[in-house]
Design a protein around this motif. Structure first.
Motif, PDB file in Angstrom:
ATOM      1  N   ALA A 165       0.869  -1.260  -0.123  1.00 46.39           N
ATOM      2  CA  ALA A 165       0.179  -0.055   0.117  1.00 46.39           C
ATOM      3  C   ALA A 165       0.914   1.238  -0.094  1.00 46.39           C
ATOM      4  O   ALA A 165       2.251   1.297   0.709  1.00 46.39           O
ATOM      5  CB  ALA A 165      -1.096   0.033   1.222  1.00 46.39           C
ATOM      6  N   ILE A 166       0.514   2.225  -0.657  1.00 52.12           N
ATOM      7  CA  ILE A 166       1.282   3.531  -0.662  1.00 52.12           C
ATOM      8  C   ILE A 166       0.173   4.702  -0.444  1.00 52.12           C
ATOM      9  O   ILE A 166      -0.848   4.497  -0.698  1.00 52.12           O
ATOM     10  CB  ILE A 166       1.979   3.808  -2.097  1.00 52.12           C
ATOM     11  N   ARG A 167       0.594   5.693   0.152  1.00 48.04           N
ATOM     12  CA  ARG A 167      -0.185   6.871   0.277  1.00 48.04           C
ATOM     13  C   ARG A 167       0.689   8.251   0.354  1.00 48.04           C
ATOM     14  O   ARG A 167       1.883   7.918   0.352  1.00 48.04           O
ATOM     15  CB  ARG A 167      -0.808   6.744   1.590  1.00 48.04           C
ATOM     16  N   ASP A 168       0.222   9.326   0.098  1.00 52.63           N
ATOM     17  CA  ASP A 168       0.817  10.680  -0.016  1.00 52.63           C
ATOM     18  C   ASP A 168       0.821  11.264   1.378  1.00 52.63           C
ATOM     19  O   ASP A 168      -0.277  11.287   2.087  1.00 52.63           O
ATOM     20  CB  ASP A 168      -0.007  11.547  -0.834  1.00 52.63           C
TER      21      ASP A 168
ATOM     22  N   LEU B   7      -6.908  11.429   1.335  1.00 53.05           N
ATOM     23  CA  LEU B   7      -7.200  11.055  -0.012  1.00 53.05           C
ATOM     24  C   LEU B   7      -7.266   9.667  -0.370  1.00 53.05           C
ATOM     25  O   LEU B   7      -7.750   9.240  -1.360  1.00 53.05           O
ATOM     26  CB  LEU B   7      -6.538  11.995  -1.200  1.00 53.05           C
ATOM     27  N   GLY B   8      -6.884   8.849   0.511  1.00 49.46           N
ATOM     28  CA  GLY B   8      -6.410   7.485   0.401  1.00 49.46           C
ATOM     29  C   GLY B   8      -5.522   6.963   0.015  1.00 49.46           C
ATOM     30  O   GLY B   8      -4.415   7.286   0.394  1.00 49.46           O
TER      31      GLY B   8
END
Length: 66
Positions: free
Chosen positions: A37-40, A46-47
């Motif tokens: 999983a990656i996220r900002d 924003l998910g």
């Protein structure tokens, strides 16, 4: 990741590169039982994007220097 796959967290902890130091403008990565999983970092609300093992490996391979 196929929509039928349900992401499950292996570590439950997102991490960012040590090269980022105290910067907030980066992405965070978490290991999953069935992928990654990656996220900002700046826009966590924003998910999260989920990638299967083959998709993640293809990304890693494409970022390595030749």
């Amino acid at each position: 990741m196929r929509s039928s796959d349900t992401p499950t967290t292996r570590t439950g902890v997102f991490r960012k590169s040590s090269y980022s130091q105290s910067e907030a403008a980066c992405v965070e990565v978490a290991d999953l039982d069935n992928g990654t999983a990656i996220r900002d970092t700046k826009h966590r609300d924003l998910g999260t994007l989920f990638f299967g093992p083959d998709e993640w490996q293809a990304f890693i391979d494409s970022t390595k220097e030749v």
